[in-house]
Design a protein around this motif. Structure first.
Motif, PDB file in Angstrom:
ATOM      1  N   ILE A  85      -7.365 -39.922 -52.916  1.00  0.00           N
ATOM      2  CA  ILE A  85      -7.972 -39.110 -51.920  1.00  0.00           C
ATOM      3  C   ILE A  85      -9.744 -38.616 -52.555  1.00  0.00           C
ATOM      4  CG2 ILE A  85      -7.462 -37.349 -50.806  1.00  0.00           C
ATOM      5  CD1 ILE A  85      -4.540 -37.176 -51.618  1.00  0.00           C
ATOM      6  N   LYS A  86     -10.178 -38.889 -51.613  1.00  0.00           N
ATOM      7  CA  LYS A  86     -11.690 -38.671 -51.599  1.00  0.00           C
ATOM      8  C   LYS A  86     -12.044 -37.759 -50.861  1.00  0.00           C
ATOM      9  CE  LYS A  86     -14.020 -42.423 -52.301  1.00  0.00           C
ATOM     10  NZ  LYS A  86     -14.728 -41.062 -51.538  1.00  0.00           N
ATOM     11  N   VAL A  87     -13.711 -37.819 -50.702  1.00  0.00           N
ATOM     12  CA  VAL A  87     -13.922 -36.993 -49.641  1.00  0.00           C
ATOM     13  C   VAL A  87     -15.080 -38.990 -49.475  1.00  0.00           C
ATOM     14  CG1 VAL A  87     -16.703 -35.809 -48.966  1.00  0.00           C
ATOM     15  CG2 VAL A  87     -14.826 -34.762 -50.028  1.00  0.00           C
ATOM     16  N   SER A  88     -14.974 -38.669 -48.509  1.00  0.00           N
ATOM     17  CA  SER A  88     -15.868 -40.427 -47.966  1.00  0.00           C
ATOM     18  C   SER A  88     -17.235 -39.826 -47.182  1.00  0.00           C
ATOM     19  CB  SER A  88     -15.181 -41.027 -47.437  1.00  0.00           C
ATOM     20  OG  SER A  88     -14.396 -41.402 -48.502  1.00  0.00           O
ATOM     21  N   PRO A  89     -17.949 -40.779 -46.405  1.00  0.00           N
ATOM     22  CA  PRO A  89     -19.077 -40.902 -45.512  1.00  0.00           C
ATOM     23  C   PRO A  89     -17.954 -40.931 -43.567  1.00  0.00           C
ATOM     24  CG  PRO A  89     -19.720 -42.235 -46.967  1.00  0.00           C
ATOM     25  CD  PRO A  89     -18.406 -42.344 -47.470  1.00  0.00           C
ATOM     26  N   GLY A 130     -21.050 -35.190 -41.514  1.00  0.00           N
ATOM     27  CA  GLY A 130     -20.696 -36.422 -41.601  1.00  0.00           C
ATOM     28  C   GLY A 130     -19.750 -37.025 -43.331  1.00  0.00           C
ATOM     29  N   LYS A 131     -19.397 -35.576 -43.183  1.00  0.00           N
ATOM     30  CA  LYS A 131     -17.801 -36.576 -44.342  1.00  0.00           C
ATOM     31  C   LYS A 131     -16.309 -36.202 -43.605  1.00  0.00           C
ATOM     32  CE  LYS A 131     -21.125 -36.171 -47.409  1.00  0.00           C
ATOM     33  NZ  LYS A 131     -21.952 -35.246 -49.414  1.00  0.00           N
ATOM     34  N   VAL A 132     -16.309 -37.016 -44.202  1.00  0.00           N
ATOM     35  CA  VAL A 132     -14.434 -36.672 -44.753  1.00  0.00           C
ATOM     36  C   VAL A 132     -13.453 -36.521 -45.508  1.00  0.00           C
ATOM     37  CG1 VAL A 132     -14.091 -37.374 -41.963  1.00  0.00           C
ATOM     38  CG2 VAL A 132     -13.901 -38.916 -43.877  1.00  0.00           C
ATOM     39  N   VAL A 133     -12.415 -36.177 -45.282  1.00  0.00           N
ATOM     40  CA  VAL A 133     -11.018 -35.859 -46.643  1.00  0.00           C
ATOM     41  C   VAL A 133     -10.096 -36.957 -45.817  1.00  0.00           C
ATOM     42  CG1 VAL A 133      -9.711 -34.876 -48.421  1.00  0.00           C
ATOM     43  CG2 VAL A 133     -12.142 -33.365 -47.297  1.00  0.00           C
ATOM     44  N   GLN A 134     -10.120 -37.820 -47.341  1.00  0.00           N
ATOM     45  CA  GLN A 134      -8.756 -39.526 -46.683  1.00  0.00           C
ATOM     46  C   GLN A 134      -8.493 -39.684 -47.167  1.00  0.00           C
ATOM     47  OE1 GLN A 134     -10.068 -42.875 -45.314  1.00  0.00           O
ATOM     48  NE2 GLN A 134     -11.991 -42.526 -46.697  1.00  0.00           N
ATOM     49  N   GLN A 153      -5.872 -31.248 -52.863  1.00  0.00           N
ATOM     50  CA  GLN A 153      -4.954 -32.607 -52.583  1.00  0.00           C
ATOM     51  C   GLN A 153      -6.550 -34.241 -53.714  1.00  0.00           C
ATOM     52  OE1 GLN A 153      -2.505 -32.111 -52.908  1.00  0.00           O
ATOM     53  NE2 GLN A 153      -2.779 -30.035 -51.662  1.00  0.00           N
ATOM     54  N   VAL A 154      -7.831 -33.804 -53.203  1.00  0.00           N
ATOM     55  CA  VAL A 154      -8.642 -35.067 -53.984  1.00  0.00           C
ATOM     56  C   VAL A 154      -8.302 -35.011 -55.749  1.00  0.00           C
ATOM     57  CG1 VAL A 154     -11.363 -34.539 -54.453  1.00  0.00           C
ATOM     58  CG2 VAL A 154     -10.202 -33.952 -52.910  1.00  0.00           C
TER      59      VAL A 154
END
Length: 375
Positions: free
Chosen positions: A329-333, A317-321, A244-245
């Motif tokens: 929707i993206k990958v973030s710290p 150390g990363k999340v999808v949110q 979904q990113v």
């Protein structure tokens, strides 16, 4: 609200937070003597508006979940009522037929006199057994009719109550929708006063603030240095989220074209075969807690003291949110927002023996990371 202004909203709030931390309370982009709001004043107003929008969104999502369940209950009762009425119609037809038969066979002679006057008493006795059986069947028909009427009446009352509840929830949901849009409209008006130069500076400050928060968190040792594998369901939920990113955040949305943060997490786990609560607050309240140093991919990381934001842990150390309105929707710290804790939708499932992380799309980490309490 326009996409441009929403993007401005995304950029402005976090950067204003950084400015407020490094600027005296009475300082700002202007000295305030010409009536221009200070950065501190803008920050206070924006944080208040976003908190109000967040609370309204969380309430809206909870009401939406209640309304979905209530619609299902109302539909179930309507189906049961239709069946009860059909059965009642059949019982009334049978009772009417019996009444006609009884009227047509009415006689002034009692069964005892029939027996005394009969030419063949034994045959009369046999007929008496048949008559008794018919009488019992008639009684059963009357009982079914009476019971059917009571059941239909009770179902009709429950169906009316369910419909009234559904209407009340729908009205409540509409009011909450209006409240959220009103809060975001207020943000739009406030952000319209910011200059292009301010927004450019705020974008850089926002990125720097997220980097510092992540560095501090990773240096704290809160995460385990040993990589952990997800469960089969966790891996599937994570891959769904990664697919979904790039799709837009939209409050109250559950896909497939857009999501809010808890819409993304609940749909990702639903795709993996596990139903979890719809809202971030309910996910935090009802799912099993897991220490941060035990995080495995697919677990949910919950943010802010009121559990008003949530993301899926990717690993390393990363999340999808889904961060907030105007963002995608993206990958973030993991530490881009204040961490409350983590929960696990499948606590009893074993981890996979081997695991290959999903391939991230291009530009998966571009854009703003902060959630600003938007759910």
């Amino acid at each position: 609200m326009s996409g441009r202004l929403l993007r401005l909203a995304c950029t402005a709030v976090c950067a204003l937070s950084t400015l407020a931390a490094t600027t005296p309370p009475d300082a700002g982009t202007d000295d305030g003597t010409d009536g221009t709001p200070t950065v501190a004043a803008l920050l206070t107003d924006l944080q208040r508006l976003y908190r109000e929008a967040e609370k309204a969104t969380e309430t809206y999502n909870a009401t939406e979940e209640q309304l979905t369940k209530q619609r299902a209950e109302a539909g179930r009762l309507d189906t049961a009522l239709a069946r009860a009425r059909a059965s009642l119609h059949d019982s009334r037809t049978a009772a009417g037929r019996l009444a006609r038969q009884q009227y047509q066979s009415t006689t002034d002679l009692s069964p005892y006199l029939h027996l005394l006057l009969a030419r063949d008493p034994w045959r009369a006795v046999d007929q008496g057994h048949v008559i008794g059986q018919v009488a019992r069947e008639r009684a059963a028909t009357v009982n079914r009719l009476t019971g059917g009427e009571r059941k239909a009446d009770a179902l009709a009352r429950r169906a009316r109550t369910a419909l009234d509840t559904q209407r009340a929830l729908a009205h409540k949901q509409q009011k909450q929708r209006d409240e959220v849009t009103g809060r975001l409209d207020a943000v739009e008006k406030l952000l319209a006063s910011l200059t292009a130069e301010q927004l450019t500076a705020l974008t850089a400050l926002e990125a720097e603030d997220a980097r510092k928060s992540q560095d501090t968190f990773m240096a704290s040792g809160a995460l385990s240095s040993t990589a952990k594998n997800p469960t089969a369901q966790g891996e599937r939920a994570l891959r769904y989220a990664v697919e979904q990113v790039g799709k837009p955040y939209e409050w109250g949305a559950e896909g497939p074209d857009s999501y809010d943060c808890s819409g993304l997490t609940s749909e990702a786990w639903a795709d993996a075969g596990t139903t979890i609560p719809r809202t971030s607050q309910e996910q935090w309240a009802r799912l099993d807690r897991v220490p941060l140093d035990h995080l495995r991919p697919g677990d949910l990381v919950v943010y802010f003291p009121e559990a008003t934001h949530v993301a899926l842990y990717l690993g390393d150390g990363k999340v999808v949110q889904a961060p907030r309105p105007g963002a995608t929707i993206k990958v973030s710290p993991i530490a881009a927002n204040p961490i409350l804790g983590a929960v696990r939708p499948d606590p009893g499932a074993p981890p996979m023996p081997t695991y290959t992380p999903p391939t991230l799309p291009d530009n998966a980490e571009d854009g703003s990371d902060e959630g600003y309490n938007n759910v």
